[in-house]
Design an enzyme around this catalytic site. Structure first.
Site, PDB file in Angstrom:
ATOM      1  N   ARG A  54       0.850  -1.194   0.000  1.00 29.75           N
ATOM      2  CA  ARG A  54       0.000   0.000   0.000  1.00 29.75           C
ATOM      3  C   ARG A  54       0.884   1.242   0.000  1.00 29.75           C
ATOM      4  O   ARG A  54       2.088   1.160   0.228  1.00 29.75           O
ATOM      5  CB  ARG A  54      -0.943   0.000   1.209  1.00 29.75           C
ATOM      6  CG  ARG A  54      -0.188  -0.225   2.517  1.00 29.75           C
ATOM      7  CD  ARG A  54      -0.757   0.495   3.667  1.00 29.75           C
ATOM      8  NE  ARG A  54      -0.723   1.936   3.509  1.00 29.75           N
ATOM      9  CZ  ARG A  54       0.381   2.672   3.655  1.00 29.75           C
ATOM     10  NH1 ARG A  54       1.557   2.146   3.905  1.00 29.75           N
ATOM     11  NH2 ARG A  54       0.305   3.987   3.511  1.00 29.75           N
ATOM     12  N   GLY A  55       0.212   2.399  -0.219  1.00 26.44           N
ATOM     13  CA  GLY A  55       0.950   3.642  -0.391  1.00 26.44           C
ATOM     14  C   GLY A  55       1.171   3.812  -1.884  1.00 26.44           C
ATOM     15  O   GLY A  55       1.642   2.885  -2.553  1.00 26.44           O
ATOM     16  N   ARG A  97      -7.394  -1.131  -7.224  1.00 27.64           N
ATOM     17  CA  ARG A  97      -7.673   0.051  -6.398  1.00 27.64           C
ATOM     18  C   ARG A  97      -7.771   1.256  -7.329  1.00 27.64           C
ATOM     19  O   ARG A  97      -6.905   1.433  -8.196  1.00 27.64           O
ATOM     20  CB  ARG A  97      -6.573   0.309  -5.350  1.00 27.64           C
ATOM     21  CG  ARG A  97      -6.568  -0.701  -4.212  1.00 27.64           C
ATOM     22  CD  ARG A  97      -5.667  -0.246  -3.072  1.00 27.64           C
ATOM     23  NE  ARG A  97      -6.361   0.626  -2.144  1.00 27.64           N
ATOM     24  CZ  ARG A  97      -5.762   1.241  -1.113  1.00 27.64           C
ATOM     25  NH1 ARG A  97      -4.457   1.093  -0.924  1.00 27.64           N
ATOM     26  NH2 ARG A  97      -6.448   2.005  -0.286  1.00 27.64           N
ATOM     27  N   ASP A 243      -2.195  10.524  -3.127  1.00 24.03           N
ATOM     28  CA  ASP A 243      -2.515   9.384  -4.005  1.00 24.03           C
ATOM     29  C   ASP A 243      -2.814   9.806  -5.423  1.00 24.03           C
ATOM     30  O   ASP A 243      -2.630   9.031  -6.360  1.00 24.03           O
ATOM     31  CB  ASP A 243      -3.685   8.597  -3.421  1.00 24.03           C
ATOM     32  CG  ASP A 243      -3.233   7.793  -2.226  1.00 24.03           C
ATOM     33  OD1 ASP A 243      -3.170   8.377  -1.124  1.00 24.03           O
ATOM     34  OD2 ASP A 243      -2.880   6.610  -2.397  1.00 24.03           O
ATOM     35  N   LYS A 254      -5.353   9.903   2.037  1.00 21.83           N
ATOM     36  CA  LYS A 254      -6.108   9.099   3.003  1.00 21.83           C
ATOM     37  C   LYS A 254      -7.249   9.885   3.636  1.00 21.83           C
ATOM     38  O   LYS A 254      -7.106  11.060   3.967  1.00 21.83           O
ATOM     39  CB  LYS A 254      -5.138   8.602   4.079  1.00 21.83           C
ATOM     40  CG  LYS A 254      -5.726   7.734   5.171  1.00 21.83           C
ATOM     41  CD  LYS A 254      -6.540   6.581   4.670  1.00 21.83           C
ATOM     42  CE  LYS A 254      -5.841   5.723   3.654  1.00 21.83           C
ATOM     43  NZ  LYS A 254      -6.781   4.791   2.940  1.00 21.83           N
TER      44      LYS A 254
HETATM   45  O1  MRU Z   1      -4.965   3.203   1.662  1.00 25.40           O
HETATM   46  P1  MRU Z   1      -3.483   3.459   1.689  1.00 25.40           P
HETATM   47  O2  MRU Z   1      -2.853   3.028   2.969  1.00 25.40           O
HETATM   48  O3  MRU Z   1      -2.780   2.905   0.485  1.00 25.40           O
HETATM   49  O4  MRU Z   1      -3.361   5.033   1.613  1.00 25.40           O
HETATM   50  C1  MRU Z   1      -2.082   5.605   1.541  1.00 25.40           C
HETATM   51  C2  MRU Z   1      -2.063   7.073   1.638  1.00 25.40           C
HETATM   52  O5  MRU Z   1      -3.077   7.717   1.698  1.00 25.40           O
HETATM   53  C3  MRU Z   1      -0.706   7.713   1.554  1.00 25.40           C
HETATM   54  O6  MRU Z   1      -0.690   8.924   2.253  1.00 25.40           O
HETATM   55  C4  MRU Z   1      -0.339   7.988   0.094  1.00 25.40           C
HETATM   56  O7  MRU Z   1      -0.504   6.822  -0.688  1.00 25.40           O
HETATM   57  C5  MRU Z   1       1.033   8.485  -0.057  1.00 25.40           C
HETATM   58  S1  MRU Z   1       2.255   7.286   0.335  1.00 25.40           S
HETATM   59  C6  MRU Z   1       3.761   8.008   0.048  1.00 25.40           C
END
Ligand code: MRU
Length: 356
Positions: A54-55, A97, A243, A254
């Site tokens: 994730r991320g 996703r 994202d 997020k």
């Molecule tokens: O649902 P996630 O845990 O994948 O969400 C991640 C985030 O919102 C992060 O802040 C974003 O992907 C940036 S990671 C460098």
């Protein structure tokens, strides 16, 4: 660019032998450190959908390796059939996703490498090379973002974080957390205030874990405590990842990020978004066009509770991301520099284009 091999202990890598993607299963952290080697289409899809990886940048790195690994499957009769299957794999993984644009960008980039080849063998080699390049570029971009981010704060400052934008979510350093890791290397002291980040607790489980292990001074708070901590004067800046950044600077990150930005505006605290240019979607005019992932309500009611927190029949609404309006963002920190409003103009100045 460095050609050092990527260690297999990284959160995402090509497994020894090259036939699988190796990931550190983030869904089990901080309690268990488990690496998984994935090669079947359904396993790769599930790893993204279940947030084992994730991320946004880490998902992009994973996407490059995943498409390459899938290309190794036997069964394609000739080169056109091979390319047709690569395109199907691309569409399949891209559906795992919807919000983080890095997934789409890196799948497209790896597919383009195959499409530029003239045989299956050449295509596989080009895809592998592209996957490694995506990974190495991310390491360099995170380093640069961290440097620019660090220039925005001073020794002793308090920084509020939301979700996890550290090495786990990228390659090395991270984006939103990068300046904190760099400050530690430089002997500076920044204090991180870590939002736990309901409902999947990326702040509590991952950000606090990464910062604590690196020796960065940090304090975990519930999301609803951020206002008080700001009012008490403990926060000098907010650092978050992203994202998908629209062409006008509206930023999906997020769920809860936009609330942090609204609070920061109220208290006069700068709110910084940090991310690589691969997270900017120049084809997306504004936040209203960013697809927001909806997830299962069980994550709210059951996932981290010994007993469900609510009656089973209670309805849940569980958007995984929200969009922070560009008017609330002080600056967007990229690997090429710090972009201030108006973002369309500063993006054009740094990236020399408005559309892909
Ligand atoms: O649902 P996630 O845990 O994948 O969400 C991640 C985030 O919102 C992060 O802040 C974003 O992907 C940036 S990671 C460098």
């Amino acid at each position: 660019m460095s050609s050092q091999p990527i260690p297999h202990t990284d959160n995402v890598s090509l497994a020894p032998g090259g036939g699988a993607v190796r990931i550190l299963d983030q869904s089990l952290l901080p309690g268990e450190t488990v690496y998984l080697d994935l090669s079947a289409p359904e396993e790769l899809y599930e790893a993204i959908a279940s947030l084992r990886v994730r991320g946004a940048p880490a998902i992009g790195i994973f996407a490059g390796y995943a498409l390459y690994v899938l290309s190794l499957r036997p069964g394609a009769e000739d080169f056109p059939a091979f390319l047709a299957r690569c395109r199907e794999d691309r569409d399949y993984l891209n559906a795992s996703r919807p919000t983080a644009v890095n997934l789409q960008h890196m799948l497209d980039r790896t597919l383009a490498a195959a499409e530029g080849a003239s045989s299956i063998k050449e295509a596989r080699a080009a895809m592998q090379e592209t996957a490694f390049a995506i990974h190495r570029e991310d390491i360099e971009m995170c380093r640069a973002i961290s440097e620019y981010g660090l220039s925005l704060v001073k020794d002793g400052d308090g920084v509020l974080t939301h979700c996890n934008a550290g090495p786990l979510a990228t390659s090395k350093y991270g984006t939103g957390l990068g300046p904190l890791f760099l400050s530690r290397e430089r002997g500076m002291t920044l204090h991180a205030w870590v939002d736990e980040t309901r409902p999947l607790l990326q702040g509590a489980r991952l950000t606090a874990y990464e910062l604590q292990r690196a020796g960065v001074d940090c304090t975990l708070i519930c999301d609803n405590m951020a206002s008080l901590v700001m009012k008490e004067g403990k926060i000098n800046a907010c650092f978050v990842g992203c994202d998908r950044v629209a062409a006008n600077g509206d930023t999906a990150n997020k769920i809860g990020t936009s609330g942090v930005a609204i609070l920061a505006k109220h208290y006069g605290i700068p709110f910084y978004v940090l991310g690589p240019s691969s997270t900017i979607d120049f084809t997306c005019p504004d936040g209203a066009h960013i697809p927001i992932e909806l997830r299962d309500g069980g994550e709210i009611k059951e996932k981290f509770f010994a007993k469900p927190s609510s009656l089973p029949e209670v309805k849940c609404y569980n958007p995984a991301f929200d969009v922070t309006d560009h008017s609330l963002i002080t600056a967007i920190v990229t690997e090429k520099g710090v972009c201030y409003p108006p973002f369309d103009e500063s993006f054009a100045a740094l990236f020399g284009r408005k559309e892909d």
